[in-house]
Design a protein around this motif. Structure first.
Motif, PDB file in Angstrom:
ATOM      1  N   LYS A  74     -22.293  -8.989   3.949  1.00 23.11           N
ATOM      2  CA  LYS A  74     -23.482  -8.374   4.236  1.00 23.11           C
ATOM      3  C   LYS A  74     -23.303  -7.446   5.440  1.00 23.11           C
ATOM      4  N   VAL A  75     -22.207  -7.715   6.064  1.00 27.42           N
ATOM      5  CA  VAL A  75     -22.198  -6.798   7.163  1.00 27.42           C
ATOM      6  C   VAL A  75     -21.177  -5.847   6.909  1.00 27.42           C
ATOM      7  N   GLY A  76     -20.752  -5.545   5.797  1.00 29.07           N
ATOM      8  CA  GLY A  76     -20.004  -4.345   5.006  1.00 29.07           C
ATOM      9  C   GLY A  76     -18.641  -4.366   5.288  1.00 29.07           C
ATOM     10  N   LYS A  77     -18.044  -5.800   5.752  1.00 25.23           N
ATOM     11  CA  LYS A  77     -16.454  -5.929   5.842  1.00 25.23           C
ATOM     12  C   LYS A  77     -15.825  -6.684   4.509  1.00 25.23           C
ATOM     13  N   LEU A  78     -14.646  -6.362   4.546  1.00 27.47           N
ATOM     14  CA  LEU A  78     -13.779  -7.168   3.459  1.00 27.47           C
ATOM     15  C   LEU A  78     -14.149  -8.577   3.163  1.00 27.47           C
ATOM     16  N   ASP A  79     -14.606  -8.981   2.096  1.00 27.47           N
ATOM     17  CA  ASP A  79     -14.906 -10.428   2.007  1.00 27.47           C
ATOM     18  C   ASP A  79     -13.723 -10.990   1.286  1.00 27.47           C
ATOM     19  N   LYS A  80     -12.718 -11.584   2.150  1.00 28.39           N
ATOM     20  CA  LYS A  80     -11.514 -12.094   1.407  1.00 28.39           C
ATOM     21  C   LYS A  80     -12.103 -13.370   1.008  1.00 28.39           C
ATOM     22  N   ALA A  81     -12.911 -14.247   1.662  1.00 28.14           N
ATOM     23  CA  ALA A  81     -13.231 -15.376   0.956  1.00 28.14           C
ATOM     24  C   ALA A  81     -13.785 -15.234  -0.348  1.00 28.14           C
ATOM     25  N   ALA A  82     -14.390 -14.107  -0.572  1.00 26.07           N
ATOM     26  CA  ALA A  82     -14.673 -13.970  -2.325  1.00 26.07           C
ATOM     27  C   ALA A  82     -13.359 -13.799  -3.029  1.00 26.07           C
ATOM     28  N   LEU A  83     -12.468 -12.974  -2.557  1.00 24.60           N
ATOM     29  CA  LEU A  83     -11.361 -12.935  -3.570  1.00 24.60           C
ATOM     30  C   LEU A  83     -10.724 -14.080  -3.657  1.00 24.60           C
ATOM     31  N   ARG A  84     -10.611 -15.167  -2.653  1.00 25.41           N
ATOM     32  CA  ARG A  84     -10.180 -16.417  -2.796  1.00 25.41           C
ATOM     33  C   ARG A  84     -10.675 -17.322  -3.844  1.00 25.41           C
ATOM     34  N   THR A  85     -12.066 -17.093  -3.750  1.00 24.27           N
ATOM     35  CA  THR A  85     -12.808 -18.074  -4.764  1.00 24.27           C
ATOM     36  C   THR A  85     -12.669 -17.482  -6.116  1.00 24.27           C
ATOM     37  N   ARG A  86     -12.333 -16.047  -6.136  1.00 24.81           N
ATOM     38  CA  ARG A  86     -12.326 -15.409  -7.434  1.00 24.81           C
ATOM     39  C   ARG A  86     -11.126 -15.959  -8.246  1.00 24.81           C
ATOM     40  N   ASN A 130       0.804  -1.191   0.070  1.00 21.98           N
ATOM     41  CA  ASN A 130       0.038   0.145  -0.009  1.00 21.98           C
ATOM     42  C   ASN A 130       0.692   1.383  -0.082  1.00 21.98           C
ATOM     43  N   THR A 131       2.247   1.107   0.084  1.00 18.58           N
ATOM     44  CA  THR A 131       3.000   2.301   0.135  1.00 18.58           C
ATOM     45  C   THR A 131       3.429   2.549  -1.422  1.00 18.58           C
ATOM     46  N   HIS A 132       3.376   1.665  -2.251  1.00 19.79           N
ATOM     47  CA  HIS A 132       3.663   1.667  -3.589  1.00 19.79           C
ATOM     48  C   HIS A 132       3.255   2.777  -4.224  1.00 19.79           C
ATOM     49  N   PRO A 133       4.023   3.709  -5.063  1.00 21.65           N
ATOM     50  CA  PRO A 133       3.254   4.966  -5.587  1.00 21.65           C
ATOM     51  C   PRO A 133       2.071   4.670  -6.460  1.00 21.65           C
ATOM     52  N   ALA A 134       1.880   3.511  -7.068  1.00 23.51           N
ATOM     53  CA  ALA A 134       1.033   3.095  -8.059  1.00 23.51           C
ATOM     54  C   ALA A 134      -0.293   2.483  -7.465  1.00 23.51           C
ATOM     55  N   VAL A 135      -0.157   2.487  -6.223  1.00 24.89           N
ATOM     56  CA  VAL A 135      -1.300   1.397  -5.420  1.00 24.89           C
ATOM     57  C   VAL A 135      -2.160   2.403  -4.681  1.00 24.89           C
ATOM     58  N   SER A 136      -3.510   2.226  -4.984  1.00 24.97           N
ATOM     59  CA  SER A 136      -4.454   2.806  -4.165  1.00 24.97           C
ATOM     60  C   SER A 136      -4.702   2.036  -2.886  1.00 24.97           C
ATOM     61  N   GLU A 137      -5.060   0.909  -2.933  1.00 25.76           N
ATOM     62  CA  GLU A 137      -5.273  -0.106  -2.039  1.00 25.76           C
ATOM     63  C   GLU A 137      -5.063  -1.551  -2.462  1.00 25.76           C
ATOM     64  N   ALA A 138      -4.677  -2.504  -1.659  1.00 25.50           N
ATOM     65  CA  ALA A 138      -4.220  -3.768  -2.056  1.00 25.50           C
ATOM     66  C   ALA A 138      -4.688  -4.861  -0.770  1.00 25.50           C
ATOM     67  N   ARG A 139      -4.909  -5.973  -1.233  1.00 28.26           N
ATOM     68  CA  ARG A 139      -5.510  -7.161  -0.315  1.00 28.26           C
ATOM     69  C   ARG A 139      -5.051  -8.146  -1.030  1.00 28.26           C
ATOM     70  N   LEU A 140      -4.247  -9.035   0.034  1.00 26.07           N
ATOM     71  CA  LEU A 140      -3.579 -10.255  -0.186  1.00 26.07           C
ATOM     72  C   LEU A 140      -4.173 -11.470   0.100  1.00 26.07           C
ATOM     73  N   VAL A 141      -4.558 -12.528  -0.915  1.00 27.81           N
ATOM     74  CA  VAL A 141      -5.035 -13.789  -0.300  1.00 27.81           C
ATOM     75  C   VAL A 141      -4.239 -15.107  -0.961  1.00 27.81           C
ATOM     76  N   ALA A 142      -4.713 -16.122  -0.378  1.00 29.41           N
ATOM     77  CA  ALA A 142      -4.032 -17.323  -0.818  1.00 29.41           C
ATOM     78  C   ALA A 142      -4.491 -18.015  -2.076  1.00 29.41           C
ATOM     79  N   MET A 143      -3.786 -18.397  -3.166  1.00 28.93           N
ATOM     80  CA  MET A 143      -4.420 -18.962  -4.258  1.00 28.93           C
ATOM     81  C   MET A 143      -3.684 -20.477  -4.310  1.00 28.93           C
ATOM     82  N   PRO A 144      -4.520 -21.334  -4.743  1.00 27.68           N
ATOM     83  CA  PRO A 144      -3.922 -22.946  -4.771  1.00 27.68           C
ATOM     84  C   PRO A 144      -2.787 -22.874  -5.706  1.00 27.68           C
ATOM     85  N   ASP A 145      -1.878 -23.880  -5.231  1.00 26.18           N
ATOM     86  CA  ASP A 145      -0.723 -24.104  -6.045  1.00 26.18           C
ATOM     87  C   ASP A 145      -0.341 -25.470  -5.952  1.00 26.18           C
TER      88      ASP A 145
END
Length: 563
Positions: A531-543, A463-478
């Motif tokens: 649905k309670v307005g919090k970041l849905d990391k599960a949706a990012l992992r699914t994506r 998030n300190t990178h000059p080109a980044v507004s916001e970033a979120r990290l998740v696990a992806m299968p390997d």
């Protein structure tokens, strides 16, 4: 003697001796929310309480209208401590409905308009709700029709009240209920029927991202004191004007906005939805002094290209969940990180706190009796100084137990009564005070071939990178390592998300171990939320898992064609 006039079966109340001590030491307020509103309306009747694009209310109007609606609900047949489901947005009508319930001793079940059959059905069954408040003009959803369907499935819900819309055959128009109840008659009807200061104020929902939310009873005396302790921590005074664009039913909206409004006489600007350009206009127009980002607001501000055309000079503090230093550089306004949990702890820092405290910790509690310990996960052993541990707390605002949930209660507290948050924190001592830095959820990490990668650590650097507004990290299968890191990035306007090699070089230069660097970058326009307005990391992992599956299928098709 206890001041519980309308006990609810299944609610765990604070033990009598403890409650008496809290009241004697003034870490609880011996008042109800309705009583405090009446006092504020008497002290500053013509001061503006709530402001929207559709109109405003003074404290006198707010007090009178909520008296009339509270009495109208009693005349309708609702009684303390009946529970009522709420599906309403951020409007003046929602504030009126909530405060009217608080005055009548009727307990709002603070659901959201986005909830559907599974969530609402579970809440009705759990709470035994008899009433239902809906907003008639919430987006494209027909909430009155949906509520009528739910009431047909659950006949115990007898009363439907529709705000901002015409009532259906089974419902009552909230505006007509107010209009049909004279003020003098309303006050006569309410007299003697008010709740006690230890009665349940509302049923809030836990912020869990899986399963049915657990129900958190909040109480008049503790909730008022909880919110005011936080306000003192932020140096809030009655000259302030707050802006709020997220759900008004959230615990955050109640403790950071609605309670300070009615208890202190501050003003609040309410927005029905997140709209960053309009928010900037309203800050300028109404000379807003406090703004807050819980969820999607800060990243959208960072990506907003026309910030310079707005006058934000009235802002004294912008409060955000993380990356306050990043936001402060962008806004030119003091910013500080926060931490809040519906189960009863609020951490924060005022504008005059040291930069390190505001930017690199979530702050500290404003309540002198809140006790915090950091424990080794799944144990009751405190971590060593400087080590990360699970945040556990107890104090005057800590829930004594979830409603009707003995199994959850058995898992959620230590042997000494500390609530286990599942959040990892590190303690820092600055000038003799202890502050806490969020380090992620217990399970929010990546297991790369046995090496654990803390997502928040990596996100903070990216998030300190000059080109980044916001970033979120998740696990992806390997297939080799089991998991690798995938970073979802919202780029700054006019910038491209950095490539994997570019980002890796940037992070290694920052001092991050190479194995922790993300091995895939995905561009995203907005992060999904629960649905309670919090970041849905599960949706990012699914994506990302779905993207990888599609790519694997395409490779297989290509291989088949070559054969």
């Amino acid at each position: 003697m206890r001041d519980i006039r309308y006990p609810i079966e299944g609610v765990i109340y604070h033990p009598e001796e403890r409650a008496r001590g809290y009241l004697e030491r003034s870490v609880w307020r011996p008042q109800t929310v309705g009583g405090v509103l009446r006092e504020t309306a008497s002290r500053c009747p013509e001061r503006t309480a709530l402001i929207t694009d559709e109109g405003s209310l003074t404290f006198r109007e707010l007090d009178e209208l909520t008296d009339r609606l509270a009495a109208a609900m009693l005349r309708l047949g609702l009684r303390a401590p009946d529970r009522v489901i709420f599906q309403m947005g951020t409007t003046i009508e929602t504030a009126l409905a909530l405060l009217a319930c608080y005055k009548a001793g009727i307990v709002p079940v603070c659901s959201l308009p986005q909830h559907r059959q599974l969530e609402i059905g579970a809440l009705i069954r759990q709470t035994g709700a008899r009433g239902y408040f809906v907003q008639g003009d919430f987006g494209r959803a027909d909430l009155p029709d949906f509520a009528a369907q739910m009431m047909a499935d659950y006949p115990g819900v007898e009363h439907l009240i529709v705000a901002r819309g015409s009532a259906s055959q089974t419902g009552h128009a909230m505006g007509s209920m107010i209009d049909g109840m004279p003020l003098l008659q309303a006050r006569e009807q309410l007299f003697g029927n008010e709740p006690g200061c230890e009665d349940v104020l509302s049923f809030q929902l836990s912020g869990g991202t899986t399963g049915s939310p657990k129900i958190i009873p909040r109480f008049h005396a503790e909730y008022l004191a909880h919110a005011l302790a936080c306000a003192r921590r932020y140096r809030l005074d009655e000259t302030e004007r707050i802006i709020w664009a997220l759900p008004l039913l959230h615990n955050a909206a109640q403790v950071y906005v609605l309670m300070p409004v009615i208890a202190m006489g501050v003003s609040a600007v309410l927005m029905p939805r997140v709209d960053v350009p309009r928010m900037m206009e309203l800050i300028d127009q109404h000379r807003v002094t406090r703004a807050m980002s819980i969820g999607p607001i800060a990243p959208q501000i960072m990506a907003y290209p026309d910030l310079a055309r707005h006058d934000l000079s009235s802002l004294r503090l912008f409060i955000t969940m993380s990356a306050a230093d990043h936001l402060e550089r962008h806004l030119g306004v003091p910013c500080s990180n926060l931490f809040g949990i519906t189960e009863g702890l609020l951490l924060g820092s005022p504008a005059d706190a040291p930069d390190y405290v505001r930017h690199h910790t979530q702050g500290k509690s404003g309540c002198v009796e809140d006790e915090i310990v950091l424990l080794e996960p799944e144990s009751e052993t405190p971590v060593k100084p400087g080590e990360m541990g699970e945040l556990c707390f107890r104090g005057p605002a800590t829930l004594p137990g979830f409603f009707n949930a003995p199994d959850a209660n058995a898992r959620s507290f230590t042997a000494h009564g500390f609530y286990r948050t599942g959040d990892m924190m590190t303690a820092h001592v600055v000038d003799g005070d202890t502050f806490y830095t969020f380090g992620g959820r217990l399970r929010d990490n990546i297991n790369r071939g046995g090496e654990k990668i803390g997502c928040e650590e990596v996100e903070a650097l990216i998030n300190t990178h000059p080109a980044v507004s916001e970033a979120r990290l998740v696990a992806m299968p390997d297939p080799v390592y089991g998991e690798k890191g995938c970073i979802f990035i919202i780029p700054r306007p006019g910038s491209l998300a950095p490539s994997v090699p570019e980002l890796g070089a940037f992070l290694v230069e920052k001092g991050l171990a190479k194995y922790k660097c993300p091995e895939r970058v995905e561009h995203i326009d907005a992060f999904p939320v629960t649905k309670v307005g919090k970041l849905d990391k599960a949706a990012l992992r699914t994506r990302i898992a779905q993207v990888l599956n599609r790519e694997a299928a395409m490779r297989r098709e290509s291989d088949d064609d070559q054969d």
